[in-house]
Scaffold this motif. Structure first.
Motif, PDB file in Angstrom:
ATOM      1  N   TRP A   1       8.867 125.467  -4.858  1.00  0.00           N
ATOM      2  CA  TRP A   1      10.137 124.761  -4.680  1.00  0.00           C
ATOM      3  C   TRP A   1      10.218 123.514  -5.546  1.00  0.00           C
ATOM      4  CZ3 TRP A   1      13.650 127.770  -3.244  1.00  0.00           C
ATOM      5  CH2 TRP A   1      13.443 128.744  -2.267  1.00  0.00           C
ATOM      6  N   THR A   2       9.126 122.793  -5.686  1.00  0.00           N
ATOM      7  CA  THR A   2       9.145 121.567  -6.469  1.00  0.00           C
ATOM      8  C   THR A   2       9.496 121.863  -7.923  1.00  0.00           C
ATOM      9  OG1 THR A   2       7.536 120.558  -4.982  1.00  0.00           O
ATOM     10  CG2 THR A   2       7.778 119.557  -7.158  1.00  0.00           C
ATOM     11  N   LEU A   3       8.874 122.863  -8.504  1.00  0.00           N
ATOM     12  CA  LEU A   3       9.177 123.192  -9.900  1.00  0.00           C
ATOM     13  C   LEU A   3      10.609 123.697 -10.064  1.00  0.00           C
ATOM     14  CD1 LEU A   3       5.868 124.758 -11.215  1.00  0.00           C
ATOM     15  CD2 LEU A   3       6.947 122.631 -11.950  1.00  0.00           C
ATOM     16  N   LEU A   4      11.114 124.428  -9.083  1.00  0.00           N
ATOM     17  CA  LEU A   4      12.496 124.898  -9.182  1.00  0.00           C
ATOM     18  C   LEU A   4      13.487 123.740  -9.039  1.00  0.00           C
ATOM     19  CD1 LEU A   4      12.273 128.293  -7.273  1.00  0.00           C
ATOM     20  CD2 LEU A   4      12.396 127.902  -9.749  1.00  0.00           C
TER      21      LEU A   4
ATOM     22  N   GLU B   1      23.970 120.388  -3.521  1.00  0.00           N
ATOM     23  CA  GLU B   1      23.959 121.233  -4.724  1.00  0.00           C
ATOM     24  C   GLU B   1      22.615 121.924  -4.909  1.00  0.00           C
ATOM     25  OE1 GLU B   1      27.105 119.032  -7.687  1.00  0.00           O
ATOM     26  OE2 GLU B   1      25.216 118.001  -7.250  1.00  0.00           O
ATOM     27  N   PHE B   2      21.523 121.177  -4.719  1.00  0.00           N
ATOM     28  CA  PHE B   2      20.204 121.811  -4.803  1.00  0.00           C
ATOM     29  C   PHE B   2      20.088 122.917  -3.764  1.00  0.00           C
ATOM     30  CE2 PHE B   2      18.512 117.779  -6.801  1.00  0.00           C
ATOM     31  CZ  PHE B   2      18.086 118.373  -7.975  1.00  0.00           C
ATOM     32  N   ARG B   3      20.516 122.624  -2.564  1.00  0.00           N
ATOM     33  CA  ARG B   3      20.392 123.596  -1.479  1.00  0.00           C
ATOM     34  C   ARG B   3      21.184 124.865  -1.784  1.00  0.00           C
ATOM     35  NH1 ARG B   3      22.203 124.607   3.794  1.00  0.00           N
ATOM     36  NH2 ARG B   3      20.464 125.390   5.023  1.00  0.00           N
ATOM     37  N   GLN B   4      22.397 124.703  -2.299  1.00  0.00           N
ATOM     38  CA  GLN B   4      23.228 125.872  -2.624  1.00  0.00           C
ATOM     39  C   GLN B   4      22.634 126.687  -3.762  1.00  0.00           C
ATOM     40  OE1 GLN B   4      26.993 123.930  -3.289  1.00  0.00           O
ATOM     41  NE2 GLN B   4      27.629 124.161  -1.156  1.00  0.00           N
ATOM     42  N   ARG B   5      22.139 126.014  -4.793  1.00  0.00           N
ATOM     43  CA  ARG B   5      21.585 126.727  -5.949  1.00  0.00           C
ATOM     44  C   ARG B   5      20.303 127.471  -5.603  1.00  0.00           C
ATOM     45  NH1 ARG B   5      21.369 122.171 -10.502  1.00  0.00           N
ATOM     46  NH2 ARG B   5      23.295 121.174  -9.941  1.00  0.00           N
ATOM     47  N   LEU B   6      19.453 126.835  -4.795  1.00  0.00           N
ATOM     48  CA  LEU B   6      18.117 127.365  -4.547  1.00  0.00           C
ATOM     49  C   LEU B   6      18.006 128.209  -3.279  1.00  0.00           C
ATOM     50  CD1 LEU B   6      16.098 124.157  -5.485  1.00  0.00           C
ATOM     51  CD2 LEU B   6      16.280 126.258  -6.834  1.00  0.00           C
ATOM     52  N   GLY B   7      18.914 128.018  -2.330  1.00  0.00           N
ATOM     53  CA  GLY B   7      18.799 128.726  -1.068  1.00  0.00           C
ATOM     54  C   GLY B   7      17.576 128.283  -0.274  1.00  0.00           C
ATOM     55  N   ILE B   8      17.222 127.045  -0.393  1.00  0.00           N
ATOM     56  CA  ILE B   8      16.022 126.463   0.216  1.00  0.00           C
ATOM     57  C   ILE B   8      16.372 125.864   1.578  1.00  0.00           C
ATOM     58  CG2 ILE B   8      16.447 124.319  -1.051  1.00  0.00           C
ATOM     59  CD1 ILE B   8      13.472 123.833  -1.252  1.00  0.00           C
ATOM     60  N   ALA B   9      15.446 125.927   2.509  1.00  0.00           N
ATOM     61  CA  ALA B   9      15.644 125.330   3.829  1.00  0.00           C
ATOM     62  C   ALA B   9      15.789 123.814   3.702  1.00  0.00           C
ATOM     63  CB  ALA B   9      14.470 125.669   4.739  1.00  0.00           C
ATOM     64  N   ARG B  10      16.622 123.225   4.543  1.00  0.00           N
ATOM     65  CA  ARG B  10      16.898 121.780   4.494  1.00  0.00           C
ATOM     66  C   ARG B  10      15.625 120.948   4.599  1.00  0.00           C
ATOM     67  NH1 ARG B  10      22.304 120.929   5.073  1.00  0.00           N
ATOM     68  NH2 ARG B  10      22.140 118.744   5.642  1.00  0.00           N
ATOM     69  N   ASN B  11      14.747 121.301   5.540  1.00  0.00           N
ATOM     70  CA  ASN B  11      13.541 120.494   5.742  1.00  0.00           C
ATOM     71  C   ASN B  11      12.610 120.548   4.535  1.00  0.00           C
ATOM     72  OD1 ASN B  11      12.954 123.236   6.466  1.00  0.00           O
ATOM     73  ND2 ASN B  11      11.138 122.547   7.572  1.00  0.00           N
ATOM     74  N   ILE B  12      12.505 121.699   3.913  1.00  0.00           N
ATOM     75  CA  ILE B  12      11.644 121.829   2.726  1.00  0.00           C
ATOM     76  C   ILE B  12      12.246 121.057   1.560  1.00  0.00           C
ATOM     77  CG2 ILE B  12      10.714 123.453   1.017  1.00  0.00           C
ATOM     78  CD1 ILE B  12      10.524 125.502   3.324  1.00  0.00           C
ATOM     79  N   LEU B  13      13.548 121.195   1.358  1.00  0.00           N
ATOM     80  CA  LEU B  13      14.209 120.462   0.275  1.00  0.00           C
ATOM     81  C   LEU B  13      14.069 118.962   0.481  1.00  0.00           C
ATOM     82  CD1 LEU B  13      15.900 120.317  -2.275  1.00  0.00           C
ATOM     83  CD2 LEU B  13      17.947 120.603  -0.844  1.00  0.00           C
TER      84      LEU B  13
END
Length: 147
Positions: free
Chosen positions: A28-31, A45-57
């Motif tokens: 996730w960090t590199l992405l 925007e990061f969350r939408q682009r990556l589909g990453i969980a809020r807590n991890i982001l």
């Protein structure tokens, strides 16, 4: 082992590769860094682009800011994250990973994104070279270990 100056636990305190991996080496960090190279972005925007969980982001963004790879600035009611000089210095590493992936992670003819220069031309392959311009490989370099 702990770095006595920062109190940080390093996987291998004398190895620059290990320290870099400790700071930015998870998926996730590199992405996030890759996406930040497209310009400032908000949490959403990061969350939408990556589909990453809020807590991890949230965790990864905090760490990137704490280590001086990203900075934040206000933008309306929110703030945006953008690369610092240290973050921009990761561009070569991201391009090297991309080029490795183009050679080894895709089947022939499989579709993929492209990175081009401002004129739309593909980038030349990154290759390490010595001070004299000669190409370097694992066979022509060595690591000098700290004793």
């Amino acid at each position: 082992m702990a770095d006595t100056e920062s109190g940080r636990d390093w996987t291998d305190p004398t190895c620059p590769v290990a320290r870099t991996i400790d700071l930015v080496g998870d998926r996730w960090t590199l992405l996030i860094v890759r996406d930040a190279m497209d310009g400032p972005a908000s949490f959403t925007e990061f969350r939408q682009r990556l589909g990453i969980a809020r807590n991890i982001l949230s965790d990864r963004l905090r760490k990137l800011v704490d280590h001086g790879i990203l900075s934040t600035r206000p933008s309306g009611r929110r703030h945006v994250y953008e690369l610092t000089g240290a973050g921009k210095d990761l561009f070569t590493a991201i391009v090297a990973l991309r080029q490795w992936g183009e050679r080894h992670a895709f089947a022939d003819g499989e579709s993929r994104s492209r990175l081009t220069d401002a004129d739309g031309r593909p980038l030349a392959d990154l290759r390490p070279q010595g001070q004299d311009g000669a190409p370097l490989t694992t066979d022509t370099t060595r690591v000098e270990r700290v004793i």
